[in-house]
Design a protein around this motif. Structure first.
Motif, PDB file in Angstrom:
ATOM      1  N   ALA A 185      11.914 -11.834 -61.093  1.00  0.00           N
ATOM      2  CA  ALA A 185      10.492 -12.421 -61.771  1.00  0.00           C
ATOM      3  C   ALA A 185      10.891 -13.845 -62.085  1.00  0.00           C
ATOM      4  O   ALA A 185       9.894 -14.614 -62.552  1.00  0.00           O
ATOM      5  CB  ALA A 185      10.621 -11.614 -63.147  1.00  0.00           C
ATOM      6  N   GLU A 186      12.414 -14.350 -61.990  1.00  0.00           N
ATOM      7  CA  GLU A 186      12.646 -15.640 -62.585  1.00  0.00           C
ATOM      8  C   GLU A 186      12.968 -16.749 -60.965  1.00  0.00           C
ATOM      9  O   GLU A 186      12.898 -17.877 -61.184  1.00  0.00           O
ATOM     10  CB  GLU A 186      14.007 -15.830 -63.237  1.00  0.00           C
ATOM     11  N   THR A 187      12.685 -15.805 -59.989  1.00  0.00           N
ATOM     12  CA  THR A 187      12.316 -16.804 -58.783  1.00  0.00           C
ATOM     13  C   THR A 187      10.990 -17.286 -58.440  1.00  0.00           C
ATOM     14  O   THR A 187      10.084 -16.502 -58.599  1.00  0.00           O
ATOM     15  CB  THR A 187      12.738 -15.829 -57.388  1.00  0.00           C
ATOM     16  N   LEU A 188      10.808 -18.525 -58.172  1.00  0.00           N
ATOM     17  CA  LEU A 188       9.702 -19.126 -57.926  1.00  0.00           C
ATOM     18  C   LEU A 188       9.642 -19.473 -56.458  1.00  0.00           C
ATOM     19  O   LEU A 188      10.291 -20.409 -55.929  1.00  0.00           O
ATOM     20  CB  LEU A 188       9.504 -20.491 -58.676  1.00  0.00           C
ATOM     21  N   ARG A 189       8.563 -18.699 -55.761  1.00  0.00           N
ATOM     22  CA  ARG A 189       8.321 -18.962 -54.328  1.00  0.00           C
ATOM     23  C   ARG A 189       7.217 -19.947 -54.271  1.00  0.00           C
ATOM     24  O   ARG A 189       6.055 -19.607 -54.435  1.00  0.00           O
ATOM     25  CB  ARG A 189       8.288 -17.792 -53.504  1.00  0.00           C
ATOM     26  N   TRP A 190       7.552 -21.314 -53.679  1.00  0.00           N
ATOM     27  CA  TRP A 190       6.628 -22.126 -53.795  1.00  0.00           C
ATOM     28  C   TRP A 190       6.160 -22.871 -52.330  1.00  0.00           C
ATOM     29  O   TRP A 190       7.277 -22.945 -51.531  1.00  0.00           O
ATOM     30  CB  TRP A 190       7.381 -23.176 -54.598  1.00  0.00           C
ATOM     31  N   ALA A 191       4.896 -23.120 -52.154  1.00  0.00           N
ATOM     32  CA  ALA A 191       4.784 -23.569 -50.680  1.00  0.00           C
ATOM     33  C   ALA A 191       3.927 -24.737 -50.901  1.00  0.00           C
ATOM     34  O   ALA A 191       2.681 -24.699 -51.720  1.00  0.00           O
ATOM     35  CB  ALA A 191       3.981 -22.465 -49.622  1.00  0.00           C
ATOM     36  N   ARG A 192       3.870 -25.338 -49.833  1.00  0.00           N
ATOM     37  CA  ARG A 192       2.755 -26.575 -49.729  1.00  0.00           C
ATOM     38  C   ARG A 192       2.695 -27.050 -48.253  1.00  0.00           C
ATOM     39  O   ARG A 192       3.541 -26.633 -47.258  1.00  0.00           O
ATOM     40  CB  ARG A 192       3.052 -27.924 -50.741  1.00  0.00           C
ATOM     41  N   ALA A 193       2.032 -28.114 -47.964  1.00  0.00           N
ATOM     42  CA  ALA A 193       1.472 -28.379 -46.594  1.00  0.00           C
ATOM     43  C   ALA A 193       2.736 -28.873 -45.494  1.00  0.00           C
ATOM     44  O   ALA A 193       2.967 -28.601 -44.559  1.00  0.00           O
ATOM     45  CB  ALA A 193       0.300 -29.146 -46.535  1.00  0.00           C
ATOM     46  N   GLY A 194       3.231 -30.036 -46.357  1.00  0.00           N
ATOM     47  CA  GLY A 194       4.329 -30.536 -45.672  1.00  0.00           C
ATOM     48  C   GLY A 194       5.607 -30.644 -46.439  1.00  0.00           C
ATOM     49  O   GLY A 194       5.577 -30.564 -47.551  1.00  0.00           O
ATOM     50  N   ASP A 195       6.800 -30.856 -45.618  1.00  0.00           N
ATOM     51  CA  ASP A 195       8.035 -30.895 -46.353  1.00  0.00           C
ATOM     52  C   ASP A 195       8.514 -32.210 -47.021  1.00  0.00           C
ATOM     53  O   ASP A 195       7.911 -33.490 -46.503  1.00  0.00           O
ATOM     54  CB  ASP A 195       9.068 -30.602 -45.347  1.00  0.00           C
ATOM     55  N   GLU A 230      12.707 -21.411 -67.259  1.00  0.00           N
ATOM     56  CA  GLU A 230      12.713 -20.055 -66.983  1.00  0.00           C
ATOM     57  C   GLU A 230      12.787 -19.538 -65.364  1.00  0.00           C
ATOM     58  O   GLU A 230      12.994 -18.589 -65.138  1.00  0.00           O
ATOM     59  CB  GLU A 230      11.498 -19.298 -67.513  1.00  0.00           C
ATOM     60  N   VAL A 231      12.629 -20.768 -64.652  1.00  0.00           N
ATOM     61  CA  VAL A 231      12.950 -20.462 -63.081  1.00  0.00           C
ATOM     62  C   VAL A 231      14.176 -20.727 -62.880  1.00  0.00           C
ATOM     63  O   VAL A 231      15.137 -21.584 -63.199  1.00  0.00           O
ATOM     64  CB  VAL A 231      12.207 -21.615 -62.381  1.00  0.00           C
ATOM     65  N   THR A 232      14.945 -19.664 -62.267  1.00  0.00           N
ATOM     66  CA  THR A 232      16.333 -19.662 -62.308  1.00  0.00           C
ATOM     67  C   THR A 232      16.689 -19.878 -60.500  1.00  0.00           C
ATOM     68  O   THR A 232      17.667 -20.330 -60.200  1.00  0.00           O
ATOM     69  CB  THR A 232      17.095 -18.338 -62.242  1.00  0.00           C
ATOM     70  N   GLU A 233      15.893 -19.835 -59.598  1.00  0.00           N
ATOM     71  CA  GLU A 233      15.711 -20.154 -58.086  1.00  0.00           C
ATOM     72  C   GLU A 233      14.243 -20.406 -57.672  1.00  0.00           C
ATOM     73  O   GLU A 233      13.257 -19.984 -58.252  1.00  0.00           O
ATOM     74  CB  GLU A 233      16.024 -18.646 -57.545  1.00  0.00           C
ATOM     75  N   ILE A 234      14.460 -21.401 -56.946  1.00  0.00           N
ATOM     76  CA  ILE A 234      13.030 -21.930 -56.134  1.00  0.00           C
ATOM     77  C   ILE A 234      13.294 -21.826 -54.634  1.00  0.00           C
ATOM     78  O   ILE A 234      14.210 -22.311 -54.080  1.00  0.00           O
ATOM     79  CB  ILE A 234      12.731 -23.618 -56.611  1.00  0.00           C
ATOM     80  N   ASP A 270       4.305 -17.437 -54.647  1.00  0.00           N
ATOM     81  CA  ASP A 270       3.690 -17.438 -56.097  1.00  0.00           C
ATOM     82  C   ASP A 270       3.043 -18.655 -56.252  1.00  0.00           C
ATOM     83  O   ASP A 270       2.174 -18.535 -57.416  1.00  0.00           O
ATOM     84  CB  ASP A 270       4.778 -17.568 -57.089  1.00  0.00           C
ATOM     85  N   LEU A 271       3.334 -19.731 -55.628  1.00  0.00           N
ATOM     86  CA  LEU A 271       2.469 -20.851 -56.060  1.00  0.00           C
ATOM     87  C   LEU A 271       2.277 -21.784 -54.766  1.00  0.00           C
ATOM     88  O   LEU A 271       3.246 -21.935 -53.972  1.00  0.00           O
ATOM     89  CB  LEU A 271       2.979 -21.613 -57.235  1.00  0.00           C
ATOM     90  N   GLN A 298       3.021 -33.568 -58.756  1.00  0.00           N
ATOM     91  CA  GLN A 298       4.466 -33.335 -59.014  1.00  0.00           C
ATOM     92  C   GLN A 298       4.573 -32.021 -59.913  1.00  0.00           C
ATOM     93  O   GLN A 298       4.768 -32.436 -61.105  1.00  0.00           O
ATOM     94  CB  GLN A 298       5.252 -34.639 -59.410  1.00  0.00           C
ATOM     95  N   PRO A 299       5.174 -31.107 -59.260  1.00  0.00           N
ATOM     96  CA  PRO A 299       5.179 -29.868 -60.037  1.00  0.00           C
ATOM     97  C   PRO A 299       6.784 -30.029 -60.775  1.00  0.00           C
ATOM     98  O   PRO A 299       7.699 -29.740 -59.855  1.00  0.00           O
ATOM     99  CB  PRO A 299       5.145 -28.779 -59.055  1.00  0.00           C
ATOM    100  N   HIS A 300       6.952 -30.036 -61.838  1.00  0.00           N
ATOM    101  CA  HIS A 300       8.069 -30.119 -62.296  1.00  0.00           C
ATOM    102  C   HIS A 300       8.811 -28.804 -63.050  1.00  0.00           C
ATOM    103  O   HIS A 300       8.278 -28.424 -64.196  1.00  0.00           O
ATOM    104  CB  HIS A 300       8.467 -31.211 -63.689  1.00  0.00           C
ATOM    105  N   PHE A 301       9.395 -28.115 -62.094  1.00  0.00           N
ATOM    106  CA  PHE A 301       9.518 -26.736 -62.555  1.00  0.00           C
ATOM    107  C   PHE A 301      10.230 -26.171 -63.606  1.00  0.00           C
ATOM    108  O   PHE A 301      10.478 -25.041 -64.281  1.00  0.00           O
ATOM    109  CB  PHE A 301      10.139 -25.861 -61.120  1.00  0.00           C
ATOM    110  N   LYS A 302      10.895 -27.237 -64.276  1.00  0.00           N
ATOM    111  CA  LYS A 302      11.619 -27.180 -65.577  1.00  0.00           C
ATOM    112  C   LYS A 302      10.858 -26.688 -66.610  1.00  0.00           C
ATOM    113  O   LYS A 302      11.127 -26.197 -67.817  1.00  0.00           O
ATOM    114  CB  LYS A 302      12.711 -28.118 -65.792  1.00  0.00           C
ATOM    115  N   PHE A 303       9.626 -27.244 -66.276  1.00  0.00           N
ATOM    116  CA  PHE A 303       8.506 -26.925 -67.566  1.00  0.00           C
ATOM    117  C   PHE A 303       7.785 -25.434 -67.217  1.00  0.00           C
ATOM    118  O   PHE A 303       7.048 -25.133 -68.161  1.00  0.00           O
ATOM    119  CB  PHE A 303       7.433 -28.004 -67.412  1.00  0.00           C
ATOM    120  N   LEU A 304       7.697 -24.982 -66.287  1.00  0.00           N
ATOM    121  CA  LEU A 304       7.149 -23.706 -65.788  1.00  0.00           C
ATOM    122  C   LEU A 304       7.682 -22.559 -66.718  1.00  0.00           C
ATOM    123  O   LEU A 304       8.963 -22.372 -66.924  1.00  0.00           O
ATOM    124  CB  LEU A 304       7.386 -23.285 -64.303  1.00  0.00           C
ATOM    125  N   THR A 305       6.818 -21.756 -67.057  1.00  0.00           N
ATOM    126  CA  THR A 305       6.786 -20.414 -67.801  1.00  0.00           C
ATOM    127  C   THR A 305       6.277 -19.265 -67.169  1.00  0.00           C
ATOM    128  O   THR A 305       5.014 -19.299 -66.322  1.00  0.00           O
ATOM    129  CB  THR A 305       6.591 -20.616 -69.178  1.00  0.00           C
TER     130      THR A 305
END
Length: 527
Positions: free
Chosen positions: A24-34, A221-225, A246-247, A518-525
């Motif tokens: 639940a604390e893992t955030l799986r994130w995708a976008r078009a380019g690396d 709240e994110v412990t792993e990306i 997830d996003l 710019q997603p700053h994941f330290k702010f995500l809940t």
């Protein structure tokens, strides 16, 4: 025996419960380019900065509403000498490797970011010197009073000086010329997440930094990306629909209704601080990709004006972007100081007038030229280019479209080996000077690194240089207006639109769209 089985079952349930919480604390994130590189000063590019911000930190950063907040600096102000800014540094901060963060690291990082191979040097061109006062105080001396200096620091990441030196990373990677160094693949920052593993263009895994100074100040709240670039839009959306991620950023405009109406998903939207446009090599005596021998048709402003009014921006908005854009006549979004409604107004689409201008310029029969376009960087970038091909064909400009990934596209611009190209430009300082320094100033060793138009105007350069030290805001804004008048009248670029951002995400994710993408994941809940 039965008791042992029960114990094992209980233990298994506990493990499963533990795994569930961890997942639940893992955030799986995708976008078009690396990200193009992990070297924090080698590339000035949105997705590259977005990944770097998770691991590295600047002295100041913009939060999820794009407001400047303290990061590694706790206070900043001009001294009695208006050419010297004093920054107080956060104490007790450790790099991921355990080293203390001090003023030595700030001096090293800024001097590194000012080197010729740095893509960030235009942001620092007003800095004369960076000096350590004590372990937690740094002075920045500028060539003249620079009231906007802090605005230039939100993407200037701080490296550990000892680690960088020991690993042969004293200078930034020369990315435009295929350069390399160990810091392209390794990180030692102070950020909320540490690098666990990375395979370029495939998958990057980050873990929460157990020693992060920001514990208690940010949700964390994110412990792993788990970050996965997925170039193909339909595949990216399918990954979100199936729960594989997830996003996602860069939701294709044709799939917005699907994401919005799917149970368990939601769509967050915001205007982006970025403009999409075409650049033209108007400075060369002759072009390499055109069909005209011995002269450059783009050097004639009548041709550039004809191409400008042949672009049907409203059709691009309706058909290509499905209303997820705002057509514009200037390469500056409304967030930026210097923007006005008059500058934003775009010319009326007028094919007969464009043809007349082509005839007047001696190109009534048209000419051929290659358009270089990215296919994994901006929203529907290749689709916009395809639409432009058809529109310019109506006035006799026969365009050969060359679309490729951004990793191959951007060096064409940086090395000035393109005649006609698409580019998008965000403005992290929220001020016109940033645009002028990179895109309008003559290319020198310090400025104009992304100006592939070949345009050079010493009078304009002098006005641009004056902005860095002009403290009278009224005078400064008047100079900005004069520069924009020249940029528009010369048709230096062909503006298309300002992007609209759409992030698709699982319902469990609470995360607003950041205007700089710019997603700053330290702010995500999580819910």
């Amino acid at each position: 025996m039965k008791k042992s089985v029960l114990k094992l079952t209980a233990a298994s349930l506990a493990i499963c419960a533990g795994l569930s919480a961890a997942n639940a604390e893992t955030l799986r994130w995708a976008r078009a380019g690396d990200s193009l590189t992990l070297d924090p000063h080698a590339q000035n590019e949105g997705p590259t900065h977005a990944l770097a911000h998770q691991m590295y930190e600047p002295l100041l950063q913009r939060d999820m509403e794009a407001k400047i907040i303290p990061a590694l600096a706790t206070s900043w102000e001009p001294t009695e000498d208006p050419t010297v800014w004093e920054f107080k540094l956060r104490e007790g901060v450790k790099f991921h490797g355990g080293e203390d963060f001090t003023a030595d690291d700030v001096v090293f990082s800024f001097k590194r970011a000012m080197m010729p191979t740095s893509a960030m040097k235009e942001l620092l061109n007003s800095i004369k010197d960076v000096r350590k006062v004590d372990d937690h105080t740094v002075h920045f001396e500028t060539n003249g009073p620079n009231p906007l200096l802090p605005n230039n620091m939100t993407n200037l990441f701080i490296m550990d000086s000892g680690w960088a030196t020991d690993n042969g990373c004293e200078a930034p990677q020369d990315i435009a010329n295929g350069g390399d160094n160990p810091c392209v693949r390794a990180v030692n920052g102070t950020g909320a997440f540490t690098l666990e593993s990375r395979k370029q263009d495939s998958k990057t895994v980050l873990k929460q930094n157990p020693n992060y100074w920001g514990k208690g100040e940010f949700p964390l709240e994110v412990t792993e990306i788990i970050y996965t670039p997925i170039q193909e839009g339909a595949t990216r959306v399918s990954a979100l629909l199936s729960g594989e991620v997830d996003l996602i950023q860069d939701v294709p405009v044709q799939d917005l209704p699907i994401v919005e109406k799917t149970d368990g998903l939601k769509l967050n939207t915001a205007a982006q601080n970025r403009t999409i446009f075409f650049g033209m090599n108007q400075g060369a005596d002759d072009l390499t990709s055109d069909t005209v021998d011995g002269k450059n048709p783009l050097a004639d402003n009548r041709v550039r004006e004809a191409m400008n009014i042949a672009l049907n921006r409203q059709a691009i908005q309706k058909i290509v972007m499905r209303d997820q854009s705002a057509p514009t006549g200037v390469i500056m979004p409304p967030f930026v100081n210097g923007w006005t409604e008059a500058l934003d107004a775009y010319p009326e689409y007028d094919v007969p007038k464009a043809k007349a201008l082509m005839e007047e310029a001696g190109y009534g029969d048209g000419f051929g030229i290659t358009l270089n376009c990215p296919n994994d960087r901006y929203v529907n970038d290749e689709g916009i280019c395809q639409a432009a091909v058809g529109m310019l064909g109506q006035i006799g400009v026969k365009v050969n479209l060359d679309a490729k990934p951004k990793a191959q596209h951007f060096p064409l611009i940086q090395n000035k080996t393109t005649d006609f190209y698409m580019l998008g430009w965000g403005v992290p300082t929220f001020d016109s000077e940033y645009i002028f320094n990179f895109l309008a100033h003559t290319t020198t060793d310090k400025l104009g690194s992304w100006n592939a138009t070949g345009y050079s105007n010493p009078e304009l350069d002098a006005k641009i240089a004056s902005l860095a030290s002009e403290t009278d805001q009224e005078v400064r804004n008047a100079t900005i207006a004069e520069i924009w008048d020249t940029v528009k009248s010369e048709n230096l670029y062909l503006p298309i639109h300002n992007q609209v951002l759409n992030w698709g995400m699982a319902d469990k994710v609470n995360f607003a769209v950041q205007p700089e993408d710019q997603p700053h994941f330290k702010f995500l809940t999580f819910n």
